[in-house]
Each structure stands twice: as C-alpha cells, then as structure tokens.
Motif scaffolding. Sequence first.
Motif, PDB file in Angstrom:
ATOM      1  N   UNK A  83       0.836  -1.194   0.000  1.00 48.61           N
ATOM      2  CA  UNK A  83       0.000   0.000   0.000  1.00 48.61           C
ATOM      3  C   UNK A  83       0.871   1.245   0.000  1.00 48.61           C
ATOM      4  N   UNK A  84       0.683   2.097  -0.991  1.00 45.35           N
ATOM      5  CA  UNK A  84       1.297   3.424  -0.985  1.00 45.35           C
ATOM      6  C   UNK A  84       0.349   4.378  -0.274  1.00 45.35           C
ATOM      7  N   UNK A  85       0.867   5.113   0.709  1.00 44.53           N
ATOM      8  CA  UNK A  85       0.005   6.003   1.472  1.00 44.53           C
ATOM      9  C   UNK A  85       0.794   7.195   2.009  1.00 44.53           C
ATOM     10  N   UNK A  86       0.110   8.298   2.220  1.00 39.86           N
ATOM     11  CA  UNK A  86       0.732   9.435   2.899  1.00 39.86           C
ATOM     12  C   UNK A  86       0.366   9.435   4.384  1.00 39.86           C
ATOM     13  N   UNK A  87      -0.475   8.473   4.788  1.00 38.96           N
ATOM     14  CA  UNK A  87      -1.025   8.405   6.139  1.00 38.96           C
ATOM     15  C   UNK A  87      -0.152   7.490   7.009  1.00 38.96           C
ATOM     16  N   UNK A  88       0.550   8.079   7.959  1.00 35.85           N
ATOM     17  CA  UNK A  88       1.469   7.327   8.810  1.00 35.85           C
ATOM     18  C   UNK A  88       0.729   6.246   9.598  1.00 35.85           C
ATOM     19  N   UNK A  89      -0.435   6.594  10.166  1.00 31.89           N
ATOM     20  CA  UNK A  89      -1.196   5.622  10.957  1.00 31.89           C
ATOM     21  C   UNK A  89      -1.679   4.464  10.097  1.00 31.89           C
ATOM     22  N   UNK A  90      -2.073   4.763   8.873  1.00 32.68           N
ATOM     23  CA  UNK A  90      -2.504   3.706   7.961  1.00 32.68           C
ATOM     24  C   UNK A  90      -1.352   2.740   7.664  1.00 32.68           C
ATOM     25  N   UNK A  91      -0.181   3.283   7.409  1.00 32.91           N
ATOM     26  CA  UNK A  91       0.992   2.453   7.150  1.00 32.91           C
ATOM     27  C   UNK A  91       1.297   1.560   8.341  1.00 32.91           C
ATOM     28  N   UNK A  92       1.237   2.131   9.545  1.00 34.78           N
ATOM     29  CA  UNK A  92       1.549   1.367  10.755  1.00 34.78           C
ATOM     30  C   UNK A  92       0.506   0.294  11.036  1.00 34.78           C
ATOM     31  N   UNK A  93      -0.736   0.541  10.634  1.00 30.52           N
ATOM     32  CA  UNK A  93      -1.796  -0.442  10.878  1.00 30.52           C
ATOM     33  C   UNK A  93      -1.746  -1.592   9.872  1.00 30.52           C
ATOM     34  N   UNK A  94      -1.447  -1.283   8.620  1.00 33.50           N
ATOM     35  CA  UNK A  94      -1.564  -2.282   7.557  1.00 33.50           C
ATOM     36  C   UNK A  94      -0.304  -3.110   7.322  1.00 33.50           C
ATOM     37  N   UNK A  95       0.856  -2.579   7.650  1.00 32.77           N
ATOM     38  CA  UNK A  95       2.093  -3.196   7.166  1.00 32.77           C
ATOM     39  C   UNK A  95       3.000  -3.689   8.278  1.00 32.77           C
TER      40      UNK A  95
ATOM     41  N   UNK B 212      10.985  -2.411  10.224  1.00 29.00           N
ATOM     42  CA  UNK B 212      10.068  -3.431  10.722  1.00 29.00           C
ATOM     43  C   UNK B 212       9.079  -2.810  11.703  1.00 29.00           C
ATOM     44  N   UNK B 213       7.844  -3.280  11.662  1.00 26.85           N
ATOM     45  CA  UNK B 213       6.772  -2.746  12.504  1.00 26.85           C
ATOM     46  C   UNK B 213       6.613  -3.623  13.749  1.00 26.85           C
ATOM     47  N   UNK B 214       7.065  -3.154  14.913  1.00 26.82           N
ATOM     48  CA  UNK B 214       6.993  -3.983  16.121  1.00 26.82           C
ATOM     49  C   UNK B 214       5.572  -4.170  16.640  1.00 26.82           C
ATOM     50  N   UNK B 215       4.629  -3.339  16.213  1.00 28.51           N
ATOM     51  CA  UNK B 215       3.267  -3.446  16.753  1.00 28.51           C
ATOM     52  C   UNK B 215       2.522  -4.646  16.196  1.00 28.51           C
ATOM     53  N   UNK B 216       3.035  -5.265  15.115  1.00 23.19           N
ATOM     54  CA  UNK B 216       2.376  -6.456  14.586  1.00 23.19           C
ATOM     55  C   UNK B 216       2.509  -7.652  15.516  1.00 23.19           C
ATOM     56  N   UNK B 217       3.454  -7.585  16.452  1.00 21.65           N
ATOM     57  CA  UNK B 217       3.594  -8.669  17.430  1.00 21.65           C
ATOM     58  C   UNK B 217       2.401  -8.698  18.376  1.00 21.65           C
ATOM     59  N   UNK B 218       1.741  -7.543  18.499  1.00 17.61           N
ATOM     60  CA  UNK B 218       0.564  -7.443  19.368  1.00 17.61           C
ATOM     61  C   UNK B 218      -0.653  -7.084  18.522  1.00 17.61           C
ATOM     62  N   UNK B 219      -0.935  -7.925  17.533  1.00 14.27           N
ATOM     63  CA  UNK B 219      -1.966  -7.604  16.546  1.00 14.27           C
ATOM     64  C   UNK B 219      -3.367  -7.915  17.088  1.00 14.27           C
ATOM     65  N   UNK B 220      -3.819  -7.104  18.053  1.00 13.21           N
ATOM     66  CA  UNK B 220      -5.144  -7.276  18.619  1.00 13.21           C
ATOM     67  C   UNK B 220      -6.111  -6.296  17.971  1.00 13.21           C
ATOM     68  N   UNK B 221      -7.428  -6.508  18.112  1.00 13.15           N
ATOM     69  CA  UNK B 221      -8.416  -5.690  17.399  1.00 13.15           C
ATOM     70  C   UNK B 221      -8.315  -4.186  17.668  1.00 13.15           C
ATOM     71  N   UNK B 222      -7.866  -3.809  18.846  1.00 12.04           N
ATOM     72  CA  UNK B 222      -7.804  -2.385  19.192  1.00 12.04           C
ATOM     73  C   UNK B 222      -6.381  -1.835  19.109  1.00 12.04           C
ATOM     74  N   UNK B 223      -5.597  -2.416  18.211  1.00 15.55           N
ATOM     75  CA  UNK B 223      -4.189  -2.016  18.120  1.00 15.55           C
ATOM     76  C   UNK B 223      -4.015  -0.531  17.827  1.00 15.55           C
TER      77      UNK B 223
ATOM     78  N   UNK C 242       3.383   5.312  19.629  1.00 14.85           N
ATOM     79  CA  UNK C 242       4.820   5.581  19.760  1.00 14.85           C
ATOM     80  C   UNK C 242       5.549   5.228  18.467  1.00 14.85           C
ATOM     81  N   UNK C 243       5.125   4.127  17.838  1.00 15.10           N
ATOM     82  CA  UNK C 243       5.724   3.746  16.563  1.00 15.10           C
ATOM     83  C   UNK C 243       5.389   4.761  15.476  1.00 15.10           C
ATOM     84  N   UNK C 244       4.155   5.259  15.468  1.00  9.96           N
ATOM     85  CA  UNK C 244       3.759   6.270  14.481  1.00  9.96           C
ATOM     86  C   UNK C 244       4.596   7.541  14.627  1.00  9.96           C
ATOM     87  N   UNK C 245       4.856   7.936  15.869  1.00  5.68           N
ATOM     88  CA  UNK C 245       5.679   9.123  16.118  1.00  5.68           C
ATOM     89  C   UNK C 245       7.097   8.892  15.588  1.00  5.68           C
ATOM     90  N   UNK C 246       7.628   7.702  15.831  1.00 11.52           N
ATOM     91  CA  UNK C 246       8.973   7.378  15.345  1.00 11.52           C
ATOM     92  C   UNK C 246       9.021   7.385  13.812  1.00 11.52           C
TER      93      UNK C 246
END
Length: 235
Positions: free
Chosen positions: A178-190, A205-216, A224-228
């Motif tokens: 997915x190509x996107x300008x949306x940081x949150x979208x990138x962090x959620x999808x990839x 690498x996206x560390x939040x995928x290790x905790x891929x729960x519905x309310x991620x 914090x990852x989005x800010x980084x």
Amino acid sequence: MSIILNKVGFHYDDQIIFENVTYTFASKQRYAVIGPSGSGKTTLLQLLQGFITPTSGTIVKKDTRLVTVFQNNQIFPWLTTTEAIALPLKLAGVKKEERHLLVQHLLTELDLENLKNKRPAALSGGQLQRVAIAQGLALNPQFLLLDEPTSSLDSQSKEKIQDLLLSQQQSRQNSLLVVTHDIEEAAFLAETILIVKEHHLLAINNPTFKNNHPNRRESLDFYQFCIALRTEVRK
C-alpha cells in the motif's frame, strides 16, 4: 513468488527518482510505502507493475501475478457493481459460469450484496472503494498493490477499508503493498514500512504487529511507533 529489485534506477529527464535500489518483496507479506509528496511512491508501483521500465538495473517477478488499484480508481459509470467486479474476469477470458460464482463470492465477502445492482453514482466513497478492491481481488493476485486507497474517505470509512484490506490479506495469504501518505494507515496495515528517501528505500520493521489485537490502533505502542515513523520521514 517474489519481486526482486536489483540495482534499480529510474529518472525523468534529469530528475533522479530512484538510484541503485536493491530490495526483495516476499510472498505473503504486508508492505506500506510512505514518503514526502513527489518522492517516487507511485513511481515505485508503476515500476513493480511494469507500466514503466527502469532506467538501470532489473526487476524480476518470479511466477507472480500483480494487480494494482490506483488512487481514485474510476468504475465505469454505466456498470453495476456486479458488472464492474466481473469486468476483469471477463477480460481475462474466465468462463461465464465460473465468473458468476467468483463475483457472487466477492459480493458476499466484501459486503456488497445489497449494492450489486447499483451504479457508481449511487455509491458512497467507501462503497466505491470496496468495489475497486473487489475488482483488484477478482483475479486472485499474489501481489495486490494499492495507491492511496483511503485518501478521499472520512475517518470511519477509512478504518473500515483498512480492516477489510487486512482481513482479506490474512484470509487469502497474498502480499499487500500500500502506498500512502497516512502514517497511521501504514503502521496499521504493514509489517514492513518502506520510506522513500534520497532515491532509496529505507525498510523499517513494525513492532506493533507482534501485538496484533483488534484495538491495536488505540494502543500506546502503536502511537509511539507512528511518532517514530513520522520523525524518520521528516529527517
């Protein structure tokens, strides 16, 4: 099933877009491409799809079917939702009976059954985007490439499309880019974020995928990852 970029370069006249890029897109993975406007995000999709040719280097696609859904994908206004989804299958020569079964499956899977006889003028932005994604999935691509798939949608519709893309990737086990300008979208999808920077691709690498729960989206780690990510893009 992979796409291998080997020392790829591309330029428009004297403007360098990519230079000596080497990277492998693996099967069954989720990628997002982010970066400033004009950095070459959409150009990368066009290179991967084969719409344009590298100025230097090679792109090798090993037994890989690619489909791209471009930004503001336009559905022919005279086609119903059913006809629009069937179109790529028809163009590919899929027989009528099989085509009907595949379209019915997609209508159900993407929650489009109640819209099957409607034309684009009667659909909302989110509904149109679901039809475009259904078109992209019709031929069951091993790599589904999307250019700004939610850029014109409100926040609620955007999250629904993001959830749909992720669930479809997980059920089909294809690769999503997915190509996107949306940081949150990138962090959620990839699980891998690619930042287009100084004519190269910086993979994170996206560390939040290790905790891929519905309310991620609402977790502290996610933001914090989005800010980084945002900080890295601005460097």
